[in-house]
Design a protein around this motif. Structure first.
Motif, PDB file in Angstrom:
ATOM      1  N   GLU A  61      44.325  -8.991  -8.719  1.00  0.00           N
ATOM      2  CA  GLU A  61      43.592 -10.128  -8.171  1.00  0.00           C
ATOM      3  C   GLU A  61      42.181  -9.623  -7.838  1.00  0.00           C
ATOM      4  O   GLU A  61      42.006  -8.459  -7.492  1.00  0.00           O
ATOM      5  CB  GLU A  61      44.360 -10.534  -6.910  1.00  0.00           C
ATOM      6  CG  GLU A  61      43.875 -11.695  -6.155  1.00  0.00           C
ATOM      7  CD  GLU A  61      44.808 -12.005  -4.974  1.00  0.00           C
ATOM      8  OE1 GLU A  61      45.009 -13.190  -4.729  1.00  0.00           O
ATOM      9  OE2 GLU A  61      45.300 -11.082  -4.291  1.00  0.00           O
ATOM     10  N   TYR A  62      41.196 -10.482  -7.953  1.00  0.00           N
ATOM     11  CA  TYR A  62      39.805 -10.142  -7.635  1.00  0.00           C
ATOM     12  C   TYR A  62      39.248  -9.024  -8.522  1.00  0.00           C
ATOM     13  O   TYR A  62      38.383  -8.270  -8.098  1.00  0.00           O
ATOM     14  CB  TYR A  62      39.649  -9.783  -6.148  1.00  0.00           C
ATOM     15  CG  TYR A  62      39.928 -10.933  -5.212  1.00  0.00           C
ATOM     16  CD1 TYR A  62      39.023 -11.968  -5.081  1.00  0.00           C
ATOM     17  CD2 TYR A  62      41.108 -10.990  -4.475  1.00  0.00           C
ATOM     18  CE1 TYR A  62      39.280 -13.042  -4.229  1.00  0.00           C
ATOM     19  CE2 TYR A  62      41.380 -12.057  -3.620  1.00  0.00           C
ATOM     20  CZ  TYR A  62      40.459 -13.069  -3.507  1.00  0.00           C
ATOM     21  OH  TYR A  62      40.714 -14.127  -2.676  1.00  0.00           O
ATOM     22  N   GLY A  96      42.104 -10.899 -12.486  1.00  0.00           N
ATOM     23  CA  GLY A  96      41.614 -11.807 -11.463  1.00  0.00           C
ATOM     24  C   GLY A  96      40.144 -12.100 -11.638  1.00  0.00           C
ATOM     25  O   GLY A  96      39.335 -11.192 -11.844  1.00  0.00           O
ATOM     26  N   ASN A 147      40.118 -18.372  -6.644  1.00  0.00           N
ATOM     27  CA  ASN A 147      40.779 -17.113  -6.947  1.00  0.00           C
ATOM     28  C   ASN A 147      41.665 -17.392  -8.153  1.00  0.00           C
ATOM     29  O   ASN A 147      42.745 -17.955  -8.029  1.00  0.00           O
ATOM     30  CB  ASN A 147      41.593 -16.650  -5.738  1.00  0.00           C
ATOM     31  CG  ASN A 147      42.309 -15.350  -5.978  1.00  0.00           C
ATOM     32  OD1 ASN A 147      42.359 -14.845  -7.082  1.00  0.00           O
ATOM     33  ND2 ASN A 147      42.898 -14.813  -4.926  1.00  0.00           N
ATOM     34  N   ALA A 173      43.496 -16.292 -11.953  1.00  0.00           N
ATOM     35  CA  ALA A 173      43.999 -15.272 -12.872  1.00  0.00           C
ATOM     36  C   ALA A 173      43.835 -15.855 -14.266  1.00  0.00           C
ATOM     37  O   ALA A 173      44.279 -16.965 -14.544  1.00  0.00           O
ATOM     38  CB  ALA A 173      45.464 -14.965 -12.587  1.00  0.00           C
ATOM     39  N   LYS A 220      44.771 -19.902  -7.744  1.00  0.00           N
ATOM     40  CA  LYS A 220      45.638 -19.703  -6.577  1.00  0.00           C
ATOM     41  C   LYS A 220      45.640 -20.938  -5.683  1.00  0.00           C
ATOM     42  O   LYS A 220      44.591 -21.449  -5.307  1.00  0.00           O
ATOM     43  CB  LYS A 220      45.165 -18.475  -5.797  1.00  0.00           C
ATOM     44  CG  LYS A 220      46.099 -18.032  -4.708  1.00  0.00           C
ATOM     45  CD  LYS A 220      45.620 -16.714  -4.116  1.00  0.00           C
ATOM     46  CE  LYS A 220      46.539 -16.219  -3.031  1.00  0.00           C
ATOM     47  NZ  LYS A 220      46.016 -14.957  -2.457  1.00  0.00           N
TER      48      LYS A 220
END
Length: 136
Positions: free
Chosen positions: A48-49, A90, A103, A105, A119
């Motif tokens: 993520e990120y 992410g 956020n 993916a 998300k």
């Protein structure tokens, strides 16, 4: 009725610490995906990120948000084309609220973007409020 076994897919989980340098993050993904593909992975999953991360969150998130046709996803596509693997990473995506981000993916294969998950259930616990910065 005889069932045929499902074909196996080699999956690699690649962990790294994303930074505030999106280009460096994309280079790290490219390097790690190359190693994974050389070892037989057809799907490589990153954190993520992956495109941008700052701790604690601040207004730089929104300034570094990108669209699905931006440079980070373009770099993922180039990596997927080079390795032949599907890359999942992410993305700090531009949101409808300019002060927030999504956020997301994103799954990218050699042919382009295959899927996007944004998300929905944000992390608001233990003194951290993702919902202050991220649009569900």
């Amino acid at each position: 009725m005889t069932r045929m076994p499902a074909p196996a897919v080699a999956v690699a989980i690649a962990q790294f610490a994303p930074s505030v340098d999106s280009e460096a993050n994309a280079r790290q993904i490219d390097r790690m995906a190359g190693v994974a593909a050389e070892r037989g992975a057809k799907l490589v999953v990153f954190p993520e990120y992956s495109s941008f991360f700052v701790d604690p969150f601040d207004e730089t998130l929104a300034r570094h948000a990108q669209s699905l046709d931006g440079p980070f996803v373009t770099a993922l596509h180039q990596t997927a084309e080079r390795t032949g693997a599907v890359i999942v990473a992410g993305l700090i995506e531009t949101a409808s609220n300019p002060a927030k981000v999504r956020n997301a993916a994103v799954a990218v294969g050699p042919s382009g973007v295959l899927a996007v998950y944004r998300k929905l259930h944000l992390y608001d616990a233990f003194g951290h409020r993702e919902s202050d910065w991220v649009e569900a």
